[in-house]
Scaffold this active site. Structure first.
Site, PDB file in Angstrom:
ATOM      1  N   SER A  86       0.837  -1.203   0.000  1.00  0.00           N
ATOM      2  CA  SER A  86       0.000   0.000   0.000  1.00  0.00           C
ATOM      3  C   SER A  86       0.870   1.249   0.000  1.00  0.00           C
ATOM      4  CB  SER A  86      -0.875   0.014   1.249  1.00  0.00           C
ATOM      5  OG  SER A  86      -0.058   0.254   2.383  1.00  0.00           O
ATOM      6  N   LYS A  87       0.219   2.369  -0.229  1.00  0.00           N
ATOM      7  CA  LYS A  87       0.950   3.635  -0.218  1.00  0.00           C
ATOM      8  C   LYS A  87       1.520   3.887   1.175  1.00  0.00           C
ATOM      9  CE  LYS A  87       0.766   8.490  -1.330  1.00  0.00           C
ATOM     10  NZ  LYS A  87       1.174   8.974  -0.032  1.00  0.00           N
TER      11      LYS A  87
END
Ligand code: GLU
Length: 509
Positions: free
Chosen positions: A263-264
């Site tokens: 994920s970011k």
């Protein structure tokens, strides 16, 4: 054989995630390998998720990476328009077709009615979805009279169009990566095909466009696998089964430790980029630094991404884009998620950086020096990049590591000084100042010979001299080859730095 026609079909809902770039790359590689066509289709039918600037961002990212397109919003092509919001009338025709053949229906249920149904079914312990088991209790063109349906449509009451999934049908997906996946249609819900704003949903638009654009292979992320049975049924309901594309659902990109989807947040926490280019979120105004701006070279990033899920079946790790094109095949993509190991990305970057000519590398250094208003001759820039080449990971490292050639140390590492700045070393360094020739320039070899001679004369081993010499010239214990450093600094600067260090640092014994 069918012409290979593949599409990259992002939704412009924000920056392009690195996983999306890998999807684009795999599509591109297959198209180029088979001499086919790669197209870009902008899937922007969800107006609530539209983000200004995202389409431009996607195009710029592909362009930076050299993933060139044969057809798309900017390239045009005989199957356009390539932006779904420009194809509304096309989807309307096909939605009508499904309604006429009994494979879709109007549904007028209000949000409250939908909520009531879900609550009720949940309480009964059933499967609370709008589908074969519940649609008969709802407000739709299957339960209302024809006259009532016409009245509601005439009165412009809000409605959606839903697909009518026939229960108990086997839906078989022959995925090129996952093999055969079979689903019973009873488990599928009557998904909305057209929303109350008159726009089609992703499912309808995606299938209609893949058919009309003659797509041969749908290569996309694993998150779309659950949608594939519905898509297969839509091909069946439209009577397009023979023309349906082949599907290849790509494995997930995993966190570096392999635990879950990348994920970011992971990227932010671990300090690496997740987007190809800088992206400023239009709402939060937060800037996310891209791979490009972090100093990754396009070839290195592509080579790294190609290996996140695919392997060539050999030990070779370095592949130029044309080698990738030749070697690539969907058969060699694995099912297992691919760990996103940023250290490997850096390794590729180092490799691709080192394989550039000194002239090209000097250009990186030159830009950073000019920005810092530091004058430097091209010859010296080349000398510097040559000395640093084996130590850099990113282009900016030339400047950061190379600053030592432009700025004399003002202070010295105390720990090193306390260990290495001995009276013996000081004796040799003092003698060294006058032993250098009166010329401006000195080669690394000459410098070495002089140091050897002076040390021998003083009876001090070189092992005792070199760390002190490095400390005097650079302020620390690391850096490029010491003799090359002297060559780049030149005689005067070397002497100046030695004198300064000799006045600043006290011997430790
Ligand atoms: N618009 C979808 C996305 O944003 C495309 C999925 C597909 O390739 O079918 O990823």
């Amino acid at each position: 054989m069918r012409e290979t026609r593949v599409r990259f079909a992002p939704s412009p809902t924000g920056a392009l995630h690195i996983g999306g770039v890998r999807t684009a790359l795999y599509n591109y590689l297959l198209a180029r390998k088979n001499g086919g066509k790669m197209l870009l289709r902008i899937e922007d039918t969800d107006q609530s998720r539209f983000v200004e600037g995202a389409e431009e961002y996607i195009k710029k990212s592909l362009n930076w990476l050299g993933i060139d397109l044969d057809e798309g919003p900017d390239q045009g092509g005989e199957f356009g328009p390539y932006r779904q919001s420009d194809r509304k009338d096309i989807y309307e025709r096909y939605i009508k077709q499904l309604i006429e053949t009994g494979n879709a229906y109007y549904a007028f249920d209000t949000p409250e009615q939908l909520e009531d149904m879900r609550e009720r079914i949940k309480n009964e312990g059933g499967n609370a979805q709008y589908g074969c088991e519940t649609r008969a209790q709802m407000h739709n063109s299957l339960t209302l009279s024809t006259a009532e349906v016409s009245r509601r449509l005439g009165a412009r009451e809000p409605y959606v169009v839903r697909v009518k999934i026939e229960p108990n049908q086997q839906v078989v997906l022959h995925d090129l990566i996952r093999g055969e996946v079979t689903v019973n249609s009873t488990s599928l819900d009557d998904k909305v095909l057209m929303k109350s704003d008159g726009m089609p949903t992703y499912h309808l638009a995606n299938v209609v466009d893949d058919y009309l654009m003659k797509i041969s292979h749908v290569i996309r992320g694993e998150e779309w696998l659950p949608s594939a049975p519905l898509h297969i049924l839509l091909y069946r309901y439209f009577g397009w089964e023979k023309e349906a594309p082949q599907f290849a659902h790509l494995p997930l990109l995993l966190k570096p430790n392999g635990n879950g989807k990348l994920s970011k947040r992971d990227a932010d926490q671990m300090g690496f980029p997740i987007f190809p280019l800088n992206w400023t979120d239009p709402t939060s105004k937060e800037l996310a630094i891209g791979f490009k701006e972090s100093g990754y070279l396009p070839d290195a990033l592509l080579n790294f991404l190609a290996f996140l899920g695919w392997n060539p079946g050999s030990d070779q790790e370095i592949f130029s884009i044309s080698e990738l094109t030749q070697a690539f095949s969907l058969e060699r993509i694995g099912k297992a998620g691919a760990k996103f190991d940023i250290e490997k990305a850096k390794w590729y970057n180092q490799h691709y950086l080192r394989s550039k000519s000194n002239e090209e590398l000097a250009a990186f250094l030159h830009t950073d020096l000019s920005n810092a208003k530091i004058d430097c001759s091209k010859d010296k820039e080349i000398q510097i990049v040559n000395a640093l080449k084996e130590r850099v990971t990113f282009p900016k490292d030339f400047y950061e590591m190379g600053l030592v050639f432009f700025e004399a140390p003002k202070s010295f590492d105390e720990k090193i000084a306390s260990k290495k700045w001995t009276s013996e070393a000081v004796q040799v360094l003092s003698a060294l100042i006058s032993a250098f020739p009166a010329t401006k320039e000195i080669s690394a070899e000459t410098a070495h010979t002089i140091i050897q001679e002076v040390s021998a004369k003083q009876g001090v081993g070189q092992g005792k001299v070199m760390p002190a010499l490095r400390l005097a010239l650079t302020g620390g214990a690391s850096g490029p080859d010491l003799m090359t450093t002297i060559e780049i600094l030149g005689v005067k600067e070397t002497q100046k730095r030695l004198s300064f260090a000799l006045t600043e640092i006290r011997p430790n014994d």
